[in-house]
Write a protein that holds these residues in place. Structure first.
Motif, PDB file in Angstrom:
ATOM      1  N   ALA A 290       0.830  -1.206   0.000  1.00  0.00           N
ATOM      2  CA  ALA A 290       0.000   0.000   0.000  1.00  0.00           C
ATOM      3  C   ALA A 290       0.862   1.253   0.000  1.00  0.00           C
ATOM      4  CB  ALA A 290      -0.930  -0.009   1.213  1.00  0.00           C
ATOM      5  N   ARG A 291       1.936   1.222   0.757  1.00  0.00           N
ATOM      6  CA  ARG A 291       2.838   2.374   0.803  1.00  0.00           C
ATOM      7  C   ARG A 291       3.437   2.648  -0.576  1.00  0.00           C
ATOM      8  NH1 ARG A 291       8.123   3.905   1.769  1.00  0.00           N
ATOM      9  NH2 ARG A 291       8.385   5.615   3.271  1.00  0.00           N
ATOM     10  N   ALA A 292       3.855   1.597  -1.257  1.00  0.00           N
ATOM     11  CA  ALA A 292       4.459   1.751  -2.575  1.00  0.00           C
ATOM     12  C   ALA A 292       3.435   2.245  -3.599  1.00  0.00           C
ATOM     13  CB  ALA A 292       5.063   0.424  -3.029  1.00  0.00           C
ATOM     14  N   LEU A 293       2.203   1.739  -3.521  1.00  0.00           N
ATOM     15  CA  LEU A 293       1.153   2.192  -4.430  1.00  0.00           C
ATOM     16  C   LEU A 293       0.851   3.665  -4.229  1.00  0.00           C
ATOM     17  CD1 LEU A 293       0.728  -0.755  -5.232  1.00  0.00           C
ATOM     18  CD2 LEU A 293      -1.711  -0.439  -4.881  1.00  0.00           C
ATOM     19  N   LEU A 294       0.694   4.041  -2.981  1.00  0.00           N
ATOM     20  CA  LEU A 294       0.357   5.417  -2.648  1.00  0.00           C
ATOM     21  C   LEU A 294       1.369   6.388  -3.246  1.00  0.00           C
ATOM     22  CD1 LEU A 294      -1.628   7.104  -0.942  1.00  0.00           C
ATOM     23  CD2 LEU A 294      -0.029   6.871   0.960  1.00  0.00           C
ATOM     24  N   GLN A 295       2.626   6.047  -3.148  1.00  0.00           N
ATOM     25  CA  GLN A 295       3.696   6.901  -3.641  1.00  0.00           C
ATOM     26  C   GLN A 295       3.636   7.068  -5.156  1.00  0.00           C
ATOM     27  OE1 GLN A 295       7.495   5.440  -2.362  1.00  0.00           O
ATOM     28  NE2 GLN A 295       8.406   7.472  -2.285  1.00  0.00           N
ATOM     29  N   ARG A 296       2.927   6.150  -5.823  1.00  0.00           N
ATOM     30  CA  ARG A 296       2.862   6.169  -7.283  1.00  0.00           C
ATOM     31  C   ARG A 296       1.466   6.512  -7.818  1.00  0.00           C
ATOM     32  NH1 ARG A 296       6.537   3.370  -4.943  1.00  0.00           N
ATOM     33  NH2 ARG A 296       8.600   3.170  -5.865  1.00  0.00           N
ATOM     34  N   GLY A 297       0.604   7.008  -6.936  1.00  0.00           N
ATOM     35  CA  GLY A 297      -0.678   7.531  -7.367  1.00  0.00           C
ATOM     36  C   GLY A 297      -1.807   6.538  -7.471  1.00  0.00           C
ATOM     37  N   THR A 298      -1.561   5.270  -7.129  1.00  0.00           N
ATOM     38  CA  THR A 298      -2.633   4.271  -7.135  1.00  0.00           C
ATOM     39  C   THR A 298      -3.337   4.303  -5.788  1.00  0.00           C
ATOM     40  OG1 THR A 298      -1.467   2.849  -8.701  1.00  0.00           O
ATOM     41  CG2 THR A 298      -3.190   1.824  -7.381  1.00  0.00           C
ATOM     42  N   THR A 299      -4.637   4.558  -5.803  1.00  0.00           N
ATOM     43  CA  THR A 299      -5.384   4.716  -4.555  1.00  0.00           C
ATOM     44  C   THR A 299      -6.390   3.594  -4.313  1.00  0.00           C
ATOM     45  OG1 THR A 299      -6.992   6.143  -5.667  1.00  0.00           O
ATOM     46  CG2 THR A 299      -5.108   7.215  -4.628  1.00  0.00           C
ATOM     47  N   THR A 300      -6.614   2.752  -5.328  1.00  0.00           N
ATOM     48  CA  THR A 300      -7.476   1.575  -5.173  1.00  0.00           C
ATOM     49  C   THR A 300      -6.843   0.420  -5.933  1.00  0.00           C
ATOM     50  OG1 THR A 300      -9.512   2.885  -4.981  1.00  0.00           O
ATOM     51  CG2 THR A 300      -9.762   0.583  -5.611  1.00  0.00           C
ATOM     52  N   ALA A 301      -6.813  -0.753  -5.321  1.00  0.00           N
ATOM     53  CA  ALA A 301      -6.278  -1.940  -5.974  1.00  0.00           C
ATOM     54  C   ALA A 301      -7.190  -3.124  -5.707  1.00  0.00           C
ATOM     55  CB  ALA A 301      -4.863  -2.245  -5.480  1.00  0.00           C
ATOM     56  N   ILE A 302      -7.456  -3.881  -6.745  1.00  0.00           N
ATOM     57  CA  ILE A 302      -8.245  -5.105  -6.608  1.00  0.00           C
ATOM     58  C   ILE A 302      -7.273  -6.263  -6.683  1.00  0.00           C
ATOM     59  CG2 ILE A 302     -10.024  -6.563  -7.600  1.00  0.00           C
ATOM     60  CD1 ILE A 302     -10.068  -2.771  -8.034  1.00  0.00           C
ATOM     61  N   ILE A 303      -7.108  -6.946  -5.585  1.00  0.00           N
ATOM     62  CA  ILE A 303      -6.073  -7.978  -5.506  1.00  0.00           C
ATOM     63  C   ILE A 303      -6.656  -9.368  -5.718  1.00  0.00           C
ATOM     64  CG2 ILE A 303      -4.694  -6.559  -3.958  1.00  0.00           C
ATOM     65  CD1 ILE A 303      -5.481  -8.564  -1.687  1.00  0.00           C
ATOM     66  N   ASP A 304      -5.798 -10.247  -6.192  1.00  0.00           N
ATOM     67  CA  ASP A 304      -6.106 -11.670  -6.307  1.00  0.00           C
ATOM     68  C   ASP A 304      -5.021 -12.422  -5.543  1.00  0.00           C
ATOM     69  OD1 ASP A 304      -6.439 -14.307  -6.950  1.00  0.00           O
ATOM     70  OD2 ASP A 304      -6.119 -14.086  -9.104  1.00  0.00           O
ATOM     71  N   PRO A 305      -5.315 -12.884  -4.324  1.00  0.00           N
ATOM     72  CA  PRO A 305      -4.306 -13.562  -3.517  1.00  0.00           C
ATOM     73  C   PRO A 305      -4.165 -15.050  -3.836  1.00  0.00           C
ATOM     74  CG  PRO A 305      -6.298 -13.292  -2.232  1.00  0.00           C
ATOM     75  CD  PRO A 305      -6.570 -12.667  -3.579  1.00  0.00           C
ATOM     76  N   HIS A 306      -4.239 -15.381  -5.123  1.00  0.00           N
ATOM     77  CA  HIS A 306      -4.185 -16.817  -5.420  1.00  0.00           C
ATOM     78  C   HIS A 306      -2.774 -17.384  -5.322  1.00  0.00           C
ATOM     79  CE1 HIS A 306      -3.854 -16.436 -10.146  1.00  0.00           C
ATOM     80  NE2 HIS A 306      -2.658 -16.498  -9.612  1.00  0.00           N
TER      81      HIS A 306
ATOM     82  N   ASN B  82       1.000   4.211 -12.815  1.00  0.00           N
ATOM     83  CA  ASN B  82       1.458   5.385 -13.559  1.00  0.00           C
ATOM     84  C   ASN B  82       2.305   4.990 -14.761  1.00  0.00           C
ATOM     85  OD1 ASN B  82       3.383   4.543 -11.581  1.00  0.00           O
ATOM     86  ND2 ASN B  82       4.391   6.527 -11.636  1.00  0.00           N
ATOM     87  N   ARG B  83       3.008   3.846 -14.669  1.00  0.00           N
ATOM     88  CA  ARG B  83       3.811   3.418 -15.814  1.00  0.00           C
ATOM     89  C   ARG B  83       2.945   2.804 -16.904  1.00  0.00           C
ATOM     90  NH1 ARG B  83       7.038  -1.319 -15.070  1.00  0.00           N
ATOM     91  NH2 ARG B  83       5.865  -2.976 -14.093  1.00  0.00           N
ATOM     92  N   VAL B  84       1.808   2.200 -16.552  1.00  0.00           N
ATOM     93  CA  VAL B  84       0.899   1.695 -17.580  1.00  0.00           C
ATOM     94  C   VAL B  84       0.340   2.867 -18.386  1.00  0.00           C
ATOM     95  CG1 VAL B  84      -1.057   0.195 -18.057  1.00  0.00           C
ATOM     96  CG2 VAL B  84       0.252  -0.140 -15.955  1.00  0.00           C
ATOM     97  N   ILE B  85      -0.064   3.918 -17.676  1.00  0.00           N
ATOM     98  CA  ILE B  85      -0.572   5.117 -18.350  1.00  0.00           C
ATOM     99  C   ILE B  85       0.502   5.726 -19.239  1.00  0.00           C
ATOM    100  CG2 ILE B  85      -1.512   7.437 -17.987  1.00  0.00           C
ATOM    101  CD1 ILE B  85      -2.418   6.415 -15.188  1.00  0.00           C
ATOM    102  N   GLN B  86       1.687   5.879 -18.680  1.00  0.00           N
ATOM    103  CA  GLN B  86       2.788   6.496 -19.431  1.00  0.00           C
ATOM    104  C   GLN B  86       3.100   5.720 -20.701  1.00  0.00           C
ATOM    105  OE1 GLN B  86       6.343   5.214 -19.262  1.00  0.00           O
ATOM    106  NE2 GLN B  86       7.014   6.838 -20.626  1.00  0.00           N
ATOM    107  N   ARG B  87       3.076   4.394 -20.618  1.00  0.00           N
ATOM    108  CA  ARG B  87       3.347   3.572 -21.799  1.00  0.00           C
ATOM    109  C   ARG B  87       2.234   3.725 -22.847  1.00  0.00           C
ATOM    110  NH1 ARG B  87       5.570   2.231 -24.565  1.00  0.00           N
ATOM    111  NH2 ARG B  87       5.205   0.015 -24.964  1.00  0.00           N
ATOM    112  N   CYS B  88       0.985   3.816 -22.407  1.00  0.00           N
ATOM    113  CA  CYS B  88      -0.121   3.984 -23.360  1.00  0.00           C
ATOM    114  C   CYS B  88      -0.030   5.332 -24.060  1.00  0.00           C
ATOM    115  CB  CYS B  88      -1.464   3.843 -22.645  1.00  0.00           C
ATOM    116  SG  CYS B  88      -1.859   2.150 -22.188  1.00  0.00           S
ATOM    117  N   ILE B  89       0.350   6.368 -23.312  1.00  0.00           N
ATOM    118  CA  ILE B  89       0.532   7.684 -23.923  1.00  0.00           C
ATOM    119  C   ILE B  89       1.669   7.635 -24.933  1.00  0.00           C
ATOM    120  CG2 ILE B  89       1.169  10.082 -23.458  1.00  0.00           C
ATOM    121  CD1 ILE B  89      -0.235   9.765 -20.725  1.00  0.00           C
ATOM    122  N   GLU B  90       2.750   6.963 -24.582  1.00  0.00           N
ATOM    123  CA  GLU B  90       3.877   6.799 -25.514  1.00  0.00           C
ATOM    124  C   GLU B  90       3.441   6.138 -26.812  1.00  0.00           C
ATOM    125  OE1 GLU B  90       7.989   6.260 -22.909  1.00  0.00           O
ATOM    126  OE2 GLU B  90       7.002   4.505 -23.746  1.00  0.00           O
TER     127      GLU B  90
END
Length: 589
Positions: A96-112, A293-301
């Motif tokens: 959560a700390r790492a996500l927050l620092q990168r602008g992700t505020t909601t995550a849907i996890i799969d703990p499989h 943020n890197r997924v967005i950046q790559r799509c913009i690229e």
């Protein structure tokens, strides 16, 4: 009871805002526009937005606190529609700390991943440890424990009733990726039953459907599963979009699909059924390259307009999961958002959660920790192992045999090959260049000796490479050029509780300890990432370099028995399409 009385009063102009972001460039994900605006926040929500015309806001707002947004872009909090925390190798609070620092505020996890090792105990740990954190973490219950019963052995087995009971836990929003897509299409009792449990509970059934088109695609959708993050060509994406399937654009440490998604977008630019996910991102990759943020950046690229890319990463994910007050900067929405210095780089500057500043100038300014302690249990239950167990034995005592091999490709898939090998005194002594031994040992108490096969294109030139991060049953995988080093690598991971290990000429070159289910460590990404970097450098020095994948993930999907075309498990070589075993030594030649 909390009401919106003050939020509405501030919107009317009868009360001051708590915070006003002045003169920022607002990314409007509803209209795909960017324009100058003042953003008013009251309590935990956006209260009013004042767009600028002719250099002035349409109305004035006063705030107890003001933030100068000049030169920055205001973007909604990102929503990762499908991610495995375990792939980051850290616990939920550190994630959560790492996500927050990168602008992700909601995550849907799969703990499989942990579900395949520790069953319901592991899933419940992930759900409980993900609660009461600044980032909203929602859970989908694993459908793939194991992914394909009978083709592999996991540490647990979930049937429809097991999943049904877990669906009632707090924060659960669906059933995770239905990886046994053939079982869904052919309506096996297990998979049809699991999907029906999701339909009965009114939750989402998440998909996993690589290279499936035509009638089988329609059968999968008709079954009640309508998302996918595994599409590998523009034509495949277009066909799925036209059929109504929600496509998640994925940029993970293993597979990057922004380029093909952009090509599909060019054909159907008005498609509304597109969102984003990261799936599996290892710690050093996140540290160096970002998260959503890197997924967005790559799509913009790749040519997707920035407002649309951000819509896919926010509003569309919110719509998918019925998060009606998230995913946009608009009156009444939860005030989760970021200020970004550049849309081209998607470098996150400040992050606000429910109106409170949590990240300032790229640094987390709040303490984040879970009240749930990390699991403390060694899950490495191996049989007694010797060097002999890491050799290939043949019923032919001396002579030549034809061996079916697994060959890795640059795009993360595998294909079947064959190889003529010499047998001496009942076992194969040497392999040609670019071929190594590869073994899978059950680590969940199967008490079965390793299955040993032959792997091509792993790049390993010397020594051995062992990992317990081996999707999805996470048995012990060891690839190597000799049995002695393979045994030592296995023994080291048995002692440490799992992780990754490199051995060369009897010397341990690098090791990552992941004592929580052999998948995670209770430390920040900033501490774990440099260890992974050192591991990768050691792996490269031993020759490991597989396509676009990081060396630390190079062997992680060899056992993934739902990705075409051939995989290896603790039970043998698997033909994924036919869901049948392939003999190691082919008697038909």
């Amino acid at each position: 009871m909390h009401t919106r009385k003050h939020i509405v009063a501030a919107a009317r102009g009868d009360e001051r805002m708590d915070t006003v972001i002045r003169k920022t460039q607002l990314v409007n994900v509803f209209t795909a526009e960017i324009y100058t605006a003042d953003i008013g926040i009251k309590e935990d929500r956006f209260s009013a937005i004042a767009r600028y015309e002719n250099g002035k806001p349409l109305f004035n707002m006063e705030g107890d606190a003001e933030v100068d947004g000049t030169g920055k872009y205001a973007v909604p909090g990102f929503i990762d529609c499908h991610v495995h925390i375990e792939s980051t190798m850290v616990t939920p609070d550190m994630f959560a700390r790492a996500l927050l620092q990168r602008g992700t505020t909601t995550a849907i996890i799969d703990p499989h991943e942990i579900g395949n090792v520790m069953g319901a105990e592991g899933v419940e740990y992930m759900i409980n440890a993900s609660r009461n954190l600044p980032v909203q973490i929602l859970t989908t219950i694993p459908s793939s424990v194991p992914a394909v019963p009978g083709m592999e052995t996991a540490g647990a087995s979930f049937g429809p009733d097991d999943i049904d009971s877990l669906l009632d836990m707090p924060g659960v929003v669906g059933i995770a990726e239905l990886m046994d897509y053939i079982g869904v299409i052919k309506q096996s009792d297990r998979m049809a039953g699991i999907v029906q449990k999701g339909l009965n509970k009114g939750v989402l059934n998440e998909g996993h459907l690589p290279r499936v088109t035509g009638r089988d695609l329609h059968a999968y959708l008709a079954a009640g599963v309508n998302s996918d993050h595994e599409s590998r060509t523009p034509d495949e994406i277009i066909e799925k979009l036209r059929a109504g399937m929600l496509i998640y654009i994925r940029e993970s440490s293993v597979s990057q699909f922004a380029d093909i998604a952009a090509k599909a977008w060019e054909v159907v630019p008005h498609a509304s059924n597109i969102a984003m996910c990261t799936d599996d991102v290892e710690p050093n990759d996140m540290q160096n390259n970002g998260q959503m943020n890197r997924v967005i950046q790559r799509c913009i690229e790749e040519g997707i307009p920035a407002p649309l890319a951000i819509r896919y990463a926010s509003l569309n994910g919110a719509i998918r999961y019925s998060l009606s007050d998230r995913g946009a900067i608009a009156p009444g929405y939860i005030a989760d958002f970021s200020l970004v210095n550049s849309l081209e780089t998607m470098q996150i500057d400040d992050v606000f959660i429910q109106g409170d500043l949590m990240v300032k100038e790229g640094e987390v300014v709040v303490d984040i920790e879970s009240s749930i302690p990390p699991l403390d249990k060694n899950t490495m239950r191996l049989p007694e192992l010797t060097e002999e167990d890491f050799q290939i034995h043949s019923s032919v005592k001396d002579g030549m045999v034809t061996v079916n091999t697994m060959e890795m490709t640059d795009i993360g898939t595998t294909q079947k090959g064959t190889l003529e090998l010499k047998v001496t005194e009942g076992h194969i002594e040497t392999l040609p260049n670019d071929y190594v031994l590869v073994s899978v040992t059950g680590r969940h108490g199967q008490n079965r000796k390793p299955f040993v096969g032959v792997l091509r294109n792993a790049g390993l030139k010397k020594g051995a490479y062992a990992t317990t991060v081996a999707h999805d049953s996470h048995n012990l995988v060891v690839a190597g050029t000799n049995a002695r080093d393979m045994l030592l690598a296995a023994k080291r991971l048995e002692q440490s509780g799992g992780g990754l290990c490199l051995v060369e000429d009897g010397d341990v070159k690098a090791q990552i300890n992941l004592p929580i289910a052999g998948l995670m460590a209770a430390e920040p990404i900033e501490e774990l990432a440099p260890k992974i970097e050192r591991f990768n450098e050691a792996a490269k020095s031993m020759g490991v370099q597989v396509g676009r994948r990081s060396p630390s993930m190079a062997l992680s999907s060899l056992t993934l028995s739902v990705i075409p075309e051939i995989r290896i498990t603790d039970l043998g070589l698997v033909d994924v399409t036919k869901q049948a075993f392939i003999p190691l030594i082919d008697s038909s030649y």
